[in-house]
Design an enzyme around this catalytic site. Structure first.
Site, mmCIF file in Angstrom:
data_model
loop_
_atom_site.group_PDB
_atom_site.id
_atom_site.type_symbol
_atom_site.label_atom_id
_atom_site.label_comp_id
_atom_site.label_asym_id
_atom_site.label_seq_id
_atom_site.Cartn_x
_atom_site.Cartn_y
_atom_site.Cartn_z
ATOM 1 N N ASP A 31 0.816 -1.221 0.000
ATOM 2 C CA ASP A 31 0.000 0.000 0.000
ATOM 3 C C ASP A 31 0.852 1.274 0.000
ATOM 4 O O ASP A 31 0.809 2.083 0.932
ATOM 5 C CB ASP A 31 -0.940 0.008 1.206
ATOM 6 C CG ASP A 31 -1.837 -1.215 1.267
ATOM 7 O OD1 ASP A 31 -2.210 -1.723 0.202
ATOM 8 O OD2 ASP A 31 -2.155 -1.664 2.384
ATOM 9 N N GLU A 207 -11.560 -0.779 -4.263
ATOM 10 C CA GLU A 207 -10.833 -0.246 -3.112
ATOM 11 C C GLU A 207 -9.589 0.487 -3.602
ATOM 12 O O GLU A 207 -9.350 0.620 -4.799
ATOM 13 C CB GLU A 207 -10.435 -1.377 -2.161
ATOM 14 C CG GLU A 207 -9.513 -2.411 -2.791
ATOM 15 C CD GLU A 207 -9.243 -3.594 -1.887
ATOM 16 O OE1 GLU A 207 -9.782 -3.634 -0.771
ATOM 17 O OE2 GLU A 207 -8.474 -4.491 -2.302
#
Length: 319
Positions: A31, A207
């Protein structure tokens, strides 16, 4: 023997130069969220610590790295964790740090304890520091977003993956979500909502949104639903609130991971696309590693397909 030794050494050096990706090799990271501050690019990451045989995430904290040449990375270690937040429990999911008025605001996603403020579920908090590497503290002593604020999706992990940007007029915006993309204005403090939460209809959104503005165009880049592993798709708009025009896929599936996550930045005259895969030895979907490759735009502002490489990017010098 001497000639053979030289050949071996040359091959080893050549191999190390040619195999930059993944860029972080000492730990498993995920991430990516890049931030340029002054002459330095800071990279904020998740931290995968699940075992090789694990079937779920184990992400105890967030890490920080920096570079001034895109190939040599300084590691600052653990700079924030869910334990920083008294209301939090669970793992350290995707997060992004942004600078505003000399302070650094780190928007994070984790889970909320079941208490008088929430029944639990995913939540978004914000930490603050005077420096890009901390120390960080909980900015408001409570979650900024809790699951009870967003009821359009009926599962407990829909409030994840915050991304923040500040427009030219100084207005800050927070976007986030899983299966539903939401956004809200932030007050000047960066720690309060400034109006209602808005819900966007974004094609194939699942997402990992990343919001930014470049040459007058707003970009919403995200991981897409309906594909396993995930791919990265994007939309563009002339306003932060849309309407958003779907532009298509820019990154195909990544090696050995069913998730991917975009982090996009311009630095020293070039555009970079950060993402994660499972390419390190013993890596996988729960043991991911961050990579970076070049990002190119067409004259009309649309994004060219990302070419994933093992070589990564070349060193950049000070301007």
């Amino acid at each position: 023997m001497k000639i053979s030794t030289l050949i071996i050494l040359f091959c080893c050096v050549f191999s190390s130069v040619k195999a930059q990706n993944p860029i972080i090799k000492n730990i498993f990271t995920a991430d990516p969220a890049p931030l340029v501050y002054h002459d330095t690019l800071f990279l904020y990451t998740g931290h995968d610590t699940a075992s090789v045989s694990a079937t779920n995430y184990k992400m105890p904290d967030w890490q920080v790295f920096s570079t001034t040449d895109m190939v040599n990375w300084k590691h600052y270690g653990t700079c924030l964790s869910p334990k920083t937040f008294s209301w939090a429990t669970g793992d350290a999911y995707a997060a992004q740090c942004i600078e505003h008025n000399g302070k650094f605001y780190w928007f994070v996603s984790t889970f909320h304890k079941a208490d008088e403020n929430s029944k639990g579920g995913a939540a978004i908090g914000v930490a603050v520091s005077d420096r890009p590497t901390g120390p960080f503290k909980d900015a408001i002593g409570k979650a900024l977003i809790v699951n009870e604020m967003t009821t359009d999706v009926k599962h407990g992990w829909d409030d994840i993956d915050p991304t923040v940007f500040i427009d030219n007029d100084g207005q800050a915006y927070l976007y986030w979500g899983n299966l539903s993309c939401r956004y809200v204005k932030l007050k000047e403090s960066m720690t309060e909502l400034d109006g209602p939460i808005n819900f966007l209809k974004i094609k194939n959104f699942i997402e990992g949104p990343w919001i930014y503005k470049r040459n007058g165009i707003y970009y919403l880049v995200y991981a897409s639903v309906g594909t396993k592993p995930e791919m990265i798709e994007y939309c563009t708009a002339k306003s932060f609130e849309g309407p958003w025009e779907y532009q298509g896929i820019i990154q195909e599936n990544v090696p050995n991971s069913f998730t991917t996550h975009p982090g996009i930045i311009d630095y020293k005259g070039k555009s970079y696309f950060f993402y994660h895969n499972g390419a390190l030895p013993t890596g996988g979907s729960y043991r991911r590693s961050i990579c970076v490759d070049y990002m190119y735009y067409n004259p009309d502002g649309t994004i060219q397909r990302i070419i994933q490489t093992k070589e990564g990017v070349k060193p950049v010098n000070h301007p």
